[in-house]
Design a protein around this motif. Structure first.
Motif, PDB file in Angstrom:
ATOM      1  N   ASP B 242     113.385 -22.500 -10.400  1.00 59.63           N
ATOM      2  CA  ASP B 242     114.842 -22.701 -10.379  1.00 59.63           C
ATOM      3  C   ASP B 242     115.526 -21.575  -9.607  1.00 59.63           C
ATOM      4  O   ASP B 242     116.432 -21.812  -8.808  1.00 59.63           O
ATOM      5  N   MET B 243     115.066 -20.373  -9.858  1.00 53.36           N
ATOM      6  CA  MET B 243     115.669 -19.220  -9.190  1.00 53.36           C
ATOM      7  C   MET B 243     115.323 -19.206  -7.706  1.00 53.36           C
ATOM      8  O   MET B 243     116.110 -18.759  -6.871  1.00 53.36           O
ATOM      9  N   GLY B 247     117.682 -19.528  -4.196  1.00 58.50           N
ATOM     10  CA  GLY B 247     117.554 -18.496  -3.166  1.00 58.50           C
ATOM     11  C   GLY B 247     117.527 -17.069  -3.704  1.00 58.50           C
ATOM     12  O   GLY B 247     117.612 -16.108  -2.941  1.00 58.50           O
ATOM     13  N   ILE B 248     117.398 -16.930  -5.001  1.00 66.28           N
ATOM     14  CA  ILE B 248     117.393 -15.583  -5.599  1.00 66.28           C
ATOM     15  C   ILE B 248     116.056 -14.882  -5.358  1.00 66.28           C
ATOM     16  O   ILE B 248     115.988 -13.675  -5.145  1.00 66.28           O
ATOM     17  N   ILE B 249     114.987 -15.663  -5.388  1.00 66.91           N
ATOM     18  CA  ILE B 249     113.659 -15.142  -5.042  1.00 66.91           C
ATOM     19  C   ILE B 249     112.990 -16.135  -4.091  1.00 66.91           C
ATOM     20  O   ILE B 249     113.383 -17.303  -4.038  1.00 66.91           O
ATOM     21  N   VAL B 254     106.879 -16.788  -5.736  1.00 65.41           N
ATOM     22  CA  VAL B 254     106.497 -17.469  -6.982  1.00 65.41           C
ATOM     23  C   VAL B 254     105.053 -17.968  -6.881  1.00 65.41           C
ATOM     24  O   VAL B 254     104.268 -17.849  -7.822  1.00 65.41           O
ATOM     25  N   ASP B 255     104.691 -18.484  -5.688  1.00 61.29           N
ATOM     26  CA  ASP B 255     103.322 -18.965  -5.491  1.00 61.29           C
ATOM     27  C   ASP B 255     102.286 -17.865  -5.694  1.00 61.29           C
ATOM     28  O   ASP B 255     101.188 -18.118  -6.184  1.00 61.29           O
ATOM     29  N   LEU B 323     115.416  -9.786 -14.024  1.00 61.03           N
ATOM     30  CA  LEU B 323     115.015  -9.903 -15.430  1.00 61.03           C
ATOM     31  C   LEU B 323     116.060 -10.564 -16.330  1.00 61.03           C
ATOM     32  O   LEU B 323     115.742 -11.475 -17.094  1.00 61.03           O
ATOM     33  N   ASP B 324     117.320 -10.117 -16.229  1.00 65.24           N
ATOM     34  CA  ASP B 324     118.357 -10.666 -17.127  1.00 65.24           C
ATOM     35  C   ASP B 324     118.507 -12.170 -16.936  1.00 65.24           C
ATOM     36  O   ASP B 324     118.481 -12.939 -17.901  1.00 65.24           O
ATOM     37  N   GLU B 325     118.643 -12.574 -15.661  1.00 66.09           N
ATOM     38  CA  GLU B 325     118.860 -13.995 -15.382  1.00 66.09           C
ATOM     39  C   GLU B 325     117.637 -14.827 -15.769  1.00 66.09           C
ATOM     40  O   GLU B 325     117.755 -15.889 -16.380  1.00 66.09           O
ATOM     41  N   LEU B 326     116.457 -14.314 -15.418  1.00 68.76           N
ATOM     42  CA  LEU B 326     115.229 -15.049 -15.710  1.00 68.76           C
ATOM     43  C   LEU B 326     115.088 -15.320 -17.208  1.00 68.76           C
ATOM     44  O   LEU B 326     114.784 -16.447 -17.619  1.00 68.76           O
ATOM     45  N   PHE B 327     115.332 -14.311 -18.012  1.00 67.90           N
ATOM     46  CA  PHE B 327     115.079 -14.506 -19.446  1.00 67.90           C
ATOM     47  C   PHE B 327     116.218 -15.233 -20.168  1.00 67.90           C
ATOM     48  O   PHE B 327     115.991 -15.829 -21.219  1.00 67.90           O
TER      49      PHE B 327
END
Lengths: 359, 359
Positions: B242-243, B247-249, B254-255, B323-327
């Motif tokens: 999703d992130m 375009g955040i990462i 991710v792969d 970290l904040d957004e991911l969790f």
């Protein structure tokens, strides 16, 4: 393991520009001057027989700070023990080394561990706590090393900061020529601390084990007021007073600031060891002067060295905002008045103690 | 002491809101469920005679993180040994304890040392380094404990991140149902790591000494893709994707992200121990489910637990800004899809190994 009052002012952690790791080349020099004495001490005094029986040789470096000096010191000890093994026909490959790096709980152990040599040939462990208390099990150490650390007392003597005491040290941050009560209070604290140090080590060190101390001290006939350290403290206090006059810090705060260090003489150490009764003094001698290699101005080097070493102490009392200004002022004054230091009567000395056989 | 490649992703240090110290009540619950098994194991299996001879009982907690859980675990072991002494007529006062707290070099040992119980009745030391290597001298440990740590492999299997390998794990961050090559690569890495773990411990632990392992694993008949952990990793990956879409990462990033953990089964552990040959499996059993006491929503607890545990891993790969957004995303998805976890087939199990007599 007792919960008495112990003050802890660790060297500046991390690896930044003001860190102890990057501002301890003088202390490295001291370790280098003691190197041969330690090698000789191991060759002459170490009884290998009991140790080879156990297959692990355990070393502690007390007051190790964050490195890298402690790693040089430890490497030297290990090589000397290995050499001794070879000379006496023991296979040094059969001997494993375990090294305990000790300093106050507030020391930066994270930096210590990450900067330990990756190719080290020993098992490393960190031990947090004051070396004026027990840190290790009975009979668990073969060699104890401590360099430039036991001039730090466990605390500022209580009476020094007690306004109602004749030893109240108003207007100074350490000794002066005249105030005998202050000197007496520091002497008592030193005697008590050294008693605790030797009592703890007597239990931890195996019979025949060695303690090598490199001490920042004073000649037997020198007054405390004559040491380099005291001259330096006078200069530091005059900087603090300048800042108090500018209103940056309170004068009261300067009055209550005292440095918990004590420059013992070789004679005082011998007295303490004999009073303890469990060690023999195998060697005690003055170390050669450290020759500095860096080309920085002396005042700059001194300011950096003192800042890295007194970081925790000054922060605990004044907070950390004053550090930059204080040490720039200190550098300037040290530059102007460097001739003062030539009068100082301090020495570095080495002592090798051997644990007597246990009953 | 070798310099092979070991990846280190410590738990979140310090004592802040996201720290492991404040987000490991689940792991504490696991320690509590294993408590009686450890006490019984010591009562039944520990051979005191050789130990009382040496007067020091040495304990290591491997993968201890920053506390406080490790202190509870260690206290329990010490009390069990003291009780055993009393039962067998040895004076427990004569036995001293030395405890080695081990974790990766990048673990926050400063927090560990400052949070150690001040009234502890043992000598504490920190040992930095991977437990897949030697950490201690020969025959120097009587009891090794490790809780919720050996499901962390020494590294992500090489082939998993190699685009030219059939095991390249594109589109997943851990296992899937179908990609057998991926499972095989993880199995091989586990076998190699466990071989190193047991080989190192076989040298360090005295004959008759014990190893107590509390393992986050899977039932003998469960597939890797069925574990809670894998469900959780699927959820984490969907958050990362999703992130990436926002375009955040980068998607490439991710792969190339994989989690170096492996949920072994009790059977796999027995196979590894037998292959090593130096230990006997004295007890192995599933632990009771941990009953959680906090009233926080389950999704919140899960997000906090995973954040504290995966802090180092995620920071190393993505940096710490995500970290904040991911969790927060993870918490939301976990809330929506909590029923998924009910299908998960993970277990905590306990194993007690005993070092065979040495020749």
């Amino acid at each position: 393991m007792a919960a008495e009052h112990i003050e802890a002012y660790p060297m500046k952690g991390g690896d930044g520009v003001h860190s102890y790791a990057n501002n301890s080349s003088y202390q490295r020099g001291v370790i280098d001057t003691a190197k041969k004495l330690i090698t000789d001490g191991i060759a002459d005094q170490l009884d290998l027989k009991n140790i080879v029986l156990s297959n692990t040789f355990r070393i502690a470096d007390l007051g190790c700070s964050v490195g890298p000096n402690t790693f040089f010191a430890v490497q030297n000890i290990i090589e000397a023990v290995q050499f001794k093994c070879q000379c006496e026909g023991f296979d040094p490959q059969l001997l494993e080394f375990q090294v305990f790096f000790n300093d106050h709980t507030s020391n930066d152990f994270n930096t210590l561990f990450t900067s330990a040599p990756p190719d080290r040939q020993y098992y490393a462990a960190g031990v947090a706590g004051s070396f004026y208390r027990r840190l290790f099990p009975n009979d668990s150490l073969h060699f104890v090393h401590s360099s430039y650390a036991i001039h730090w007392l466990s605390r500022v003597p209580k009476s020094i900061v007690d306004k109602s005491s004749p030893a109240w040290n108003k207007g100074r941050i350490h000794f002066s020529n005249t105030e005998d009560e202050v000197v007496k209070a520091y002497e008592d604290q030193y005697a008590e601390d050294m008693k605790c140090f030797l009592h703890a080590r007597a239990q931890e060190v195996v019979g025949g084990g060695l303690i090598a101390l490199t001490v920042y001290g004073r000649p037997n006939d020198a007054l405390h007021s004559q040491t380099h350290q005291n001259i330096l403290h006078d200069l530091l206090r005059s900087c603090l007073m300048d800042m108090a006059r500018k209103g940056i810090i309170g004068e009261e705060k300067v009055d209550s600031f005292n440095v918990p260090t004590y420059c013992m003489s070789p004679q005082e150490l011998v007295v303490a060891v004999n009073r303890n009764g469990e060690f023999s003094v195998e060697r005690i001698e003055k170390l050669a002067r450290v020759t500095e290699t860096s080309n920085l101005p002396k005042s700059q080097k001194l300011a950096s060295l003192i800042r890295a070493a007194y970081d925790g102490l000054i922060k605990a009392h004044f907070g950390d905002v004053i550090l930059d200004e204080l040490f720039e002022l200190f550098r300037k004054k040290a530059e102007e008045e460097f001739s003062l230091f030539k009068l100082g009567r301090s020495i570095n000395f080495f002592a090798l103690l051997k644990r007597k056989a246990k009953r």
